[in-house]
Design a protein around this motif. Structure first.
Motif, mmCIF file in Angstrom:
data_model
loop_
_atom_site.group_PDB
_atom_site.id
_atom_site.type_symbol
_atom_site.label_atom_id
_atom_site.label_comp_id
_atom_site.label_asym_id
_atom_site.label_seq_id
_atom_site.Cartn_x
_atom_site.Cartn_y
_atom_site.Cartn_z
ATOM 1 N N SER A 40 46.307 29.535 20.667
ATOM 2 C CA SER A 40 46.306 28.238 20.002
ATOM 3 C C SER A 40 47.195 28.311 18.767
ATOM 4 O O SER A 40 47.473 29.392 18.236
ATOM 5 N N SER A 41 47.635 27.141 18.318
ATOM 6 C CA SER A 41 48.503 27.055 17.154
ATOM 7 C C SER A 41 48.139 25.798 16.370
ATOM 8 O O SER A 41 47.960 24.728 16.959
ATOM 9 N N THR A 42 48.008 25.918 15.074
ATOM 10 C CA THR A 42 47.642 24.802 14.219
ATOM 11 C C THR A 42 48.852 24.332 13.424
ATOM 12 O O THR A 42 49.470 25.123 12.703
ATOM 13 N N SER A 44 50.841 22.481 10.474
ATOM 14 C CA SER A 44 50.652 22.168 9.067
ATOM 15 C C SER A 44 52.026 21.866 8.484
ATOM 16 O O SER A 44 52.749 22.767 8.075
ATOM 17 N N ILE A 65 45.545 18.994 22.767
ATOM 18 C CA ILE A 65 45.921 18.730 21.375
ATOM 19 C C ILE A 65 44.883 17.811 20.755
ATOM 20 O O ILE A 65 44.549 16.766 21.322
ATOM 21 N N SER A 66 44.395 18.182 19.607
ATOM 22 C CA SER A 66 43.454 17.341 18.873
ATOM 23 C C SER A 66 43.929 17.181 17.439
ATOM 24 O O SER A 66 44.665 18.015 16.910
ATOM 25 N N ASN A 67 43.502 16.078 16.817
ATOM 26 C CA ASN A 67 43.790 15.832 15.400
ATOM 27 C C ASN A 67 45.291 15.785 15.119
ATOM 28 O O ASN A 67 45.767 16.245 14.083
ATOM 29 N N GLU A 136 44.524 9.777 13.933
ATOM 30 C CA GLU A 136 44.963 10.944 14.694
ATOM 31 C C GLU A 136 44.814 10.675 16.198
ATOM 32 O O GLU A 136 43.947 9.924 16.617
ATOM 33 N N THR A 196 49.478 17.452 11.056
ATOM 34 C CA THR A 196 48.300 18.203 11.496
ATOM 35 C C THR A 196 48.221 18.175 13.012
ATOM 36 O O THR A 196 48.828 17.343 13.680
ATOM 37 N N LEU A 198 45.797 20.598 16.279
ATOM 38 C CA LEU A 198 45.416 21.863 16.905
ATOM 39 C C LEU A 198 45.913 21.851 18.346
ATOM 40 O O LEU A 198 45.495 21.018 19.150
ATOM 41 N N THR A 200 46.186 23.961 21.811
ATOM 42 C CA THR A 200 45.586 25.095 22.517
ATOM 43 C C THR A 200 46.164 25.182 23.918
ATOM 44 O O THR A 200 46.157 24.188 24.661
#
Length: 206
Positions: A40-42, A44, A65-67, A136, A196, A198, A200
């Motif tokens: 996963s990668s967040t 920013s 993908i969330s948020n 989002e 932003t 997330l 995965t």
């Protein structure tokens, strides 16, 4: 009567090995038909989010993908592919085709020529992504058989967001117009960074 020797550890489940054979404890999600979390990668304030190392180990990859929120208001969301491990990503006219439908359109629309990326959201069909908090979006994107050397690389996706006064969805399909194996994918906005999100990556084994 036969007893099962030993007990499983955290993350394992009791798994059948077929008729006449004792079951054993195996890692959950290790079955051939199960989606396996890879990484996963967040985001920013990220210019792009990429996943490399796609291989024939998996016949399909899924990105959840969330948020997701762009840094710039009113932008589109893109996907590109790579055939050289992510050193470069294909962005020439005619590399991709796509078709999509959303709550802002009663008919299917898309681009069948000259696409320089797969547009997961298109301003002429669905609208654009806002950079306002609480707007989002969430996405489920599947890439099929990326290591094949005999077919175009097909993608299917669903996305939704829920602004303060409405709820919208979009669904689509697209393809990389080449039978060269794809080994990396990249996500980016049409303008500005990814504020932003997330991301995965999952794979399903052959």
């Amino acid at each position: 009567f036969q007893s099962i020797a030993g007990v499983g550890t955290s993350g394992q489940v009791l798994t059948s090995n077929g008729a006449g054979v004792l079951p054993t404890f195996q890692t959950a999600g290790a079955g051939a038909s199960d989606w396996v979390k890879i990484t996963s990668s967040t985001a920013s304030s990220s210019a792009t989010i990429s996943f490399t190392g796609l291989s024939s180990t998996y016949i399909a990859y899924k990105v959840m993908i969330s948020n997701l929120l762009p840094a710039t208001n009113a932008v589109e969301f893109f996907l590109r592919t790579s055939t050289n491990g992510g050193s470069t990503y294909d962005n020439a006219a005619g590399n991709y085709v796509f078709a999509l439908q959303g709550t802002a359109a009663s008919t299917v629309g898309g681009r069948n020529t000259s696409a320089t990326e797969i547009q997961l959201i298109d301003s002429t069909i669905f609208g654009t992504l806002a950079n306002t908090g609480n707007e989002e979006s969430s996405w489920e994107i599947t890439l099929f058989n990326p290591s094949s050397a005999t077919e175009f690389k097909k993608v299917h996706w669903m996305g939704m967001n829920s602004p303060s006064t409405s709820c919208g969805f979009i669904t689509g399909t697209g393809a990389r117009q080449s039978d060269t194996a794809v080994d990396a994918i990249q996500f980016l906005m049409s303008s500005g960074n990814i504020s932003t999100g997330l991301f995965t990556l999952y794979g399903i084994k052959a």
